[in-house]
Structure formats: structure tokens, C-alpha cells
Scaffold this motif. Structure first.
Motif, PDB file in Angstrom:
ATOM      1  N   SER A 189       0.102  17.619 -88.953  1.00 37.95           N
ATOM      2  CA  SER A 189       0.566  16.294 -88.534  1.00 37.95           C
ATOM      3  C   SER A 189       0.654  15.308 -89.692  1.00 37.95           C
ATOM      4  CB  SER A 189      -0.369  15.727 -87.460  1.00 37.95           C
ATOM      5  OG  SER A 189      -0.150  16.368 -86.214  1.00 37.95           O
ATOM      6  N   TYR A 190       0.103  15.670 -90.821  1.00 33.46           N
ATOM      7  CA  TYR A 190       0.103  14.769 -91.976  1.00 33.46           C
ATOM      8  C   TYR A 190       0.845  15.410 -93.151  1.00 33.46           C
ATOM      9  CZ  TYR A 190      -3.168  12.355 -89.048  1.00 33.46           C
ATOM     10  OH  TYR A 190      -3.722  11.703 -87.983  1.00 33.46           O
ATOM     11  N   LEU A 191       0.331  16.521 -93.644  1.00 35.26           N
ATOM     12  CA  LEU A 191       0.934  17.174 -94.808  1.00 35.26           C
ATOM     13  C   LEU A 191       2.396  17.518 -94.564  1.00 35.26           C
ATOM     14  CD1 LEU A 191       0.371  18.375 -97.649  1.00 35.26           C
ATOM     15  CD2 LEU A 191      -0.217  20.521 -96.496  1.00 35.26           C
ATOM     16  N   HIS A 192       2.737  17.949 -93.341  1.00 30.76           N
ATOM     17  CA  HIS A 192       4.110  18.361 -93.011  1.00 30.76           C
ATOM     18  C   HIS A 192       4.832  17.311 -92.160  1.00 30.76           C
ATOM     19  CE1 HIS A 192       2.847  22.069 -94.741  1.00 30.76           C
ATOM     20  NE2 HIS A 192       2.139  22.474 -93.697  1.00 30.76           N
ATOM     21  N   ARG A 193       4.452  16.059 -92.291  1.00 27.28           N
ATOM     22  CA  ARG A 193       5.071  15.019 -91.466  1.00 27.28           C
ATOM     23  C   ARG A 193       6.441  14.631 -92.035  1.00 27.28           C
ATOM     24  NH1 ARG A 193       1.966   9.631 -89.446  1.00 27.28           N
ATOM     25  NH2 ARG A 193       0.722  11.317 -88.522  1.00 27.28           N
ATOM     26  N   PHE A 194       7.444  14.702 -91.171  1.00 27.56           N
ATOM     27  CA  PHE A 194       8.799  14.252 -91.492  1.00 27.56           C
ATOM     28  C   PHE A 194       9.055  12.952 -90.715  1.00 27.56           C
ATOM     29  CE2 PHE A 194       8.752  18.749 -92.266  1.00 27.56           C
ATOM     30  CZ  PHE A 194       9.573  18.946 -93.375  1.00 27.56           C
ATOM     31  N   PHE A 195       9.609  11.947 -91.395  1.00 26.76           N
ATOM     32  CA  PHE A 195       9.870  10.679 -90.731  1.00 26.76           C
ATOM     33  C   PHE A 195      11.126  10.718 -89.868  1.00 26.76           C
ATOM     34  CE2 PHE A 195       7.629   8.687 -94.593  1.00 26.76           C
ATOM     35  CZ  PHE A 195       6.402   8.965 -94.049  1.00 26.76           C
ATOM     36  N   ASN A 196      11.977  11.729 -90.114  1.00 25.43           N
ATOM     37  CA  ASN A 196      13.198  11.897 -89.329  1.00 25.43           C
ATOM     38  C   ASN A 196      13.307  13.357 -88.924  1.00 25.43           C
ATOM     39  OD1 ASN A 196      14.492   9.131 -89.684  1.00 25.43           O
ATOM     40  ND2 ASN A 196      14.187   9.743 -91.820  1.00 25.43           N
ATOM     41  N   ASP A 197      13.950  13.628 -87.799  1.00 26.33           N
ATOM     42  CA  ASP A 197      14.076  14.984 -87.277  1.00 26.33           C
ATOM     43  C   ASP A 197      15.454  15.552 -87.600  1.00 26.33           C
ATOM     44  OD1 ASP A 197      11.497  14.795 -86.069  1.00 26.33           O
ATOM     45  OD2 ASP A 197      12.413  13.582 -84.492  1.00 26.33           O
ATOM     46  N   ALA A 198      15.475  16.799 -88.055  1.00 22.50           N
ATOM     47  CA  ALA A 198      16.734  17.468 -88.373  1.00 22.50           C
ATOM     48  C   ALA A 198      17.317  18.085 -87.114  1.00 22.50           C
ATOM     49  CB  ALA A 198      16.502  18.539 -89.426  1.00 22.50           C
ATOM     50  N   PRO A 199      18.637  18.346 -87.103  1.00 27.40           N
ATOM     51  CA  PRO A 199      19.240  19.033 -85.947  1.00 27.40           C
ATOM     52  C   PRO A 199      18.588  20.397 -85.732  1.00 27.40           C
ATOM     53  CG  PRO A 199      20.928  18.111 -87.374  1.00 27.40           C
ATOM     54  CD  PRO A 199      19.628  17.975 -88.117  1.00 27.40           C
ATOM     55  N   HIS A 356       4.413  22.155 -99.760  1.00 30.97           N
ATOM     56  CA  HIS A 356       3.394  21.227 -99.300  1.00 30.97           C
ATOM     57  C   HIS A 356       2.012  21.907 -99.323  1.00 30.97           C
ATOM     58  CE1 HIS A 356       6.691  19.235 -96.528  1.00 30.97           C
ATOM     59  NE2 HIS A 356       7.084  19.362 -97.781  1.00 30.97           N
ATOM     60  N   ASP A 357       1.963  23.107 -98.756  1.00 29.45           N
ATOM     61  CA  ASP A 357       0.703  23.848 -98.729  1.00 29.45           C
ATOM     62  C   ASP A 357       0.260  24.221-100.142  1.00 29.45           C
ATOM     63  OD1 ASP A 357       0.463  23.859 -95.898  1.00 29.45           O
ATOM     64  OD2 ASP A 357       1.879  25.518 -95.771  1.00 29.45           O
TER      65      ASP A 357
END
Length: 461
Positions: A189-199, A356-357
Motif C-alpha cells: 500500500s506504500y512502496l507500490h502506491r500509484f497515484f493514478n490507475d492504468a487501463p 521498488h522491492d
């Protein structure tokens, strides 16, 4: 944690408690892709690789009959490096004095010795059992003369080649801190957080870009939205024959909850969902105390895997032939402050969350100093796994059997394990996830396949 305990958990060389434990389990030593001349042209001439695993040096080679051999790397004559040996089709010849060894480690020629010498008949380089599974070669490095446990019948090793794909990458850190990221349900929920969602349509092969099973108010949500908006998971775990089963609940409203079930297959493997129909079985394999390879096995319960697409997606991030990431400490893992401000929580790319990891693991240092950490309630699985590791090290040191898939009495009965990632009724989510995995498994075109008894490849002794 005391420094002595941290050292015990992280050392992997011969004779160390951790190294002796890990040697009781099958370890991936190379992918078959590494012997593909299309990816590594010199393999067309000389299929030989120097390999380091658990702090120990080996040479892996393929003979003219397609058989693989894994031998200790120092020639038993006077210790020269067999990784530079001549692959002559029927064996690997040391260039120092011409001693030749077949894939079983048997010395077949000592040409400088007098005519009629039988010295070669008495010389055998230690070789290690090899098994080919899911596009990779696995070795067992346990005590010489001891019988390896059966190869585990996890889904990724039972599925046919058409429904599986493997890739790997090198990280510059100790294996345990890398593995602990994989069994941490809170970090996504933090390290892999995207502010926008892709299709959703372009999400194939990409983690956290796909859709969750089910919908909310008639709307299908991307995983990125679920992780972003519900960032306080309720984490629990249960002990299982293979290790630990993890459950992370993210209550969405009074009627619905997001359920993510993953697994810690002791001692170094985690199994997680990539999508509704594909799982990732990832192993963190120590090269030595400060480096590890991750091996990710993708298994489809639906259509065949598009290997070409998945391979090309991932080849962009590494350099061959050793699968070294293009991002790392040397280039700040591609950190972009503008991206961190506007697009992602971390700022290290939107296409490959593996980076990220990698940052999380490598930025801790080559070996994490656990004397300085402060664990919280979300770290309960990490604490449980460390306890299991220390207990298992003690068991093996006292002459006992390694647990889980390292125990022949248990390994044969361990299958699966199941994972799920979806939106369920808040009341009755347990029944929902059990039904979801049952339907997924029954719908798999290979679910009724019978796994044949494993056979060791030529060269195993």
C-alpha cells in the motif's frame, strides 16, 4: 535482535547454521534460458557456466547428449578453476594437466600419467543431484551420501511448460531481507502506491496493475486503487505443513472486504497472486552472504503463458548473461523526484515494481543490521518466520530433519498452495475465498494432470 542472532540468520556458507539448513532444500542453480544461444551466443560453442550458490563455487555444464553436470569448481588434481575447462562433449577437461570429468564427476582421463595408469578410475569430483523443473535446473547440496527429499509438487512445478514461465534477477543484499519483503502484506500500500490507475487492458504480466476479482458498487477496481485507498490491512497467519499461510483483509465497506491470501513456503519461497488466474512462486537464493538471485515462477490456471511477452518485459530491466539489474545503488535505482511528487509514492518507475522491492532490500545495506530495527504489528509474519528459521537451524545442527519441503515424510504430501486476491462479502469471506480457489483449480486445463515420479538428471550421485 542481538548481533549474534542476526549473524546466525544471515550466514549461508558451508558449515554455518543457515547454510547447513538451506542445503537440505532443492535450490535453483540456473534457468534453461541461460543455455539458450539466442540469449547468450557463446553457449552455442561452450555450454559452461561458473556458478556460486550458498557461498560455494561450482561449475555447471551441458554435454553433447544434453545432460547437465554440477561439479565442485576446483579441479581435484591441484585446484585449478574448472569453469575455464574445455567442454569436449563427453566431459569437461581441465586445461592445467588435461584431467577430464564427465557429468557424474567421474574422472575419465589423466593424459599426463604413464601409459596404463589407473589413477583416473580412483578420482571423482563431487557432483550434485540435479532436477529440471519449470524451465530451471535445481540442485541439492546436502551432505554427500544423504538422499535428497522428493522434489516438491508445488503448482509451479506441476503445471505443464505451456502454462509456466521463469525469470530471475540479482540483488546486492542478503537473501533474508529480500525474502522478508515478499512476506510483508503491508508494504504494497506504500512502496507500490500509484497515484493514478492504468487501463486494465494493458496489465498482462504486470503486478498490481490488474483488476481484483469482483467489483464495488458495480465498478471493477484496479488493484492499485485498492492498495492506495485501503492501506491498513488486517494481517493474520496460520501454520501449515509448508510453512505459513498469510491473510490480509482490507475492509472496503460494511458489505465488502478485499481478501489477499499468500504463502510462505519455508524456508525461502513465497507464493502470491499476479492476477485472478496467474500466481508467482518466488524463491530467494543466496549467492553468498551479500547477494541473492530471485527466481520467479509464473503459473497460469487459465490460458497458456505468453512467454515471449513476459520475457521481453523483464529483459529490458537486466543485462545478460548474469541477469544483473540495470537499476541499483550506482544510479539511485532510477529515482525521479518529480515522479515521487506526482505519480508514485517511491519515484522509481511505473512499469516494473520489482525495482521498488529491489530498492527496499538493497537500501538496507548488504546485510541488514536488525539490532537497529523496531518492528510493529504488521511485522508479525516476519517475526514468525525468523522463529521458524532459528528453530530449524537448531534441529538440523542437532542431527534432525529440516521441516516442510525438506522433510521427505512431509514433502510428498505438500501441494499448491492456494492464493487469492479479490473482493469478497465481509461476512463469509472465508467461504468465498475457498470457493474461488476451488473454482480456479478445477478450471485449470492441467489440474487433472498426474505428476510423474521425479527422476534425477544424468550427473547426479
Amino acid at each position: 535482535m542481538k548481533a549474534e542472532q542476526n549473524q546466525r540468520l544471515t550466514q549461508v556458507g558451508p558449515g554455518t547454521p543457515g547454510g547447513e539448513l538451506l542445503r537440505r532444500y532443492w535450490q535453483p542453480v540456473a534457468m534453461l534460458d541461460e543455455f539458450d544461444p539466442a540469449l547468450d551466443p557463446p553457449m552455442a560453442i561452450r555450454p559452461v557456466k561458473a556458478v556460486k550458490l550458498l557461498g560455494q563455487d561450482f561449475v555447471l555444464f551441458k554435454d553433447a547428449q544434453g545432460r547437465f553436470g554440477l561439479l565442485d569448481r576446483d579441479c581435484p588434481h591441484r585446484g585449478a578453476d574448472l569453469a575455464y575447462g574445455r567442454n569436449e562433449g563427453d566431459g569437461l577437461r581441465c586445461p592445467f594437466h588435461g584431467w577430464k570429468f564427465d557429468v557424474s564427476g567421474q574422472c575419465t582421463e589423466t593424459p599426463a600419467e604413464p601409459a596404463g595408469s589407473t589413477l583416473c578410475q580412483r578420482i571423482r569430483q563431487r557432483s550434485y543431484p540435479l532436477v529440471e523443473k519449470a524451465g530451471a535446473l535445481f540442485a541439492w547440496l546436502g551432505p554427500e551420501g544423504q538422499t535428497p527429499p522428493p522434489f516438491p509438487a508445488l503448482d509451479c512445478f506441476v503445471a505443464p511448460a505451456s502454462h509456466s514461465f521463469v525469470f530471475k534477477g540479482l540483488w546486492h543484499c542478503n537473501w533474508l531481507q529480500a525474502f522478508e519483503v515478499g512476506i510483508d502484506p503491508a508494504h504494497a500500500s506504500y512502496l507500490h502506491r500509484f497515484f493514478n490507475d492504468a487501463p486494465l487492458e494493458g496489465s498482462y504480466g504486470k503486478q498490481f496493475r490488474g483488476a481484483s476479482a469482483g467489483d464495488i458498487g458495480g465498478e471493477r477496481w484496479p488493484m492499485t486503487r485498492v492498495m492506495r485507498e485501503f492501506d491498513q490491512p488486517e494481517i493474520s497467519f496460520t501454520q501449515q505443513p509448508w510453512g505459513l499461510q498469510l491473510t490480509a483483509l482490507r475492509p472496503l465497506n460494511e458489505a465488502l472486504t478485499h481478501v489477499r491470501v499468500t504463502n510462505d513456503v519455508f524456508p525461502q519461497t513465497f507464493v502470491i497472486p499476479l492476477s485472478e488466474t496467474v500466481t508467482i512462486t518466488q524463491m530467494h537464493v543466496p549467492v553468498d552472504d551479500t547477494r541473492n538471485y530471485w527466481y520467479a515462477f509464473f503459473t497460469s490456471f487459465d490460458a497458456p503463458v505468453d512467454k515471449a511477452t513476459m520475457r521481453q518485459q523483464r529483459l529490458k530491466a537486466v543485462t545478460l548473461p548474469d541477469y544483473i539489474p540495470k537499476a541499483g545503488r550506482w544510479n539511485q535505482w532510477g529515482f525521479n523526484p518529480e515522479e515521487q511528487q506526482n505519480r508514485t509514492f517511491l519515484g522509481m518507475g511505473e512499469d516494473d515494481i520489482n525495482v521498488h522491492d529491489q530498492w527496499a532490500c538493497e537500501s538496507m545495506g548488504a546485510i541488514q543490521d536488525r539490532t537497529r530495527e523496531h518492528l510493529g504489528t504488521t511485522d508479525k509474519v516476519i517475526m514468525a518466520h525468523r522463529r521458524l528459521l532459528l528453530q530449524a537451524m537448531d534441529t538440523v545442527a542437532q542431527g534432525g530433519t529440516a521441516p516442510g519441503i525438506g522433510d521427505a515424510a512431509q514433502a510428498a504430501g505438500i501441494t499448491g498452495p492456494d492464493t487469492v486476491d479479490g473482493i469478497a462479502p465481509a461476512q463469509g469471506w472465508q467461504d468465498w475465498w475457498q470457493r474461488a480457489v476451488r473454482d480456479k483449480r478445477e478450471g485449470a486445463p492441467w489440474s487433472s494432470a498426474v505428476e510423474p515420479a521425479q527422476t534425477l538428471l544424468a550427473g547426479a550421485k
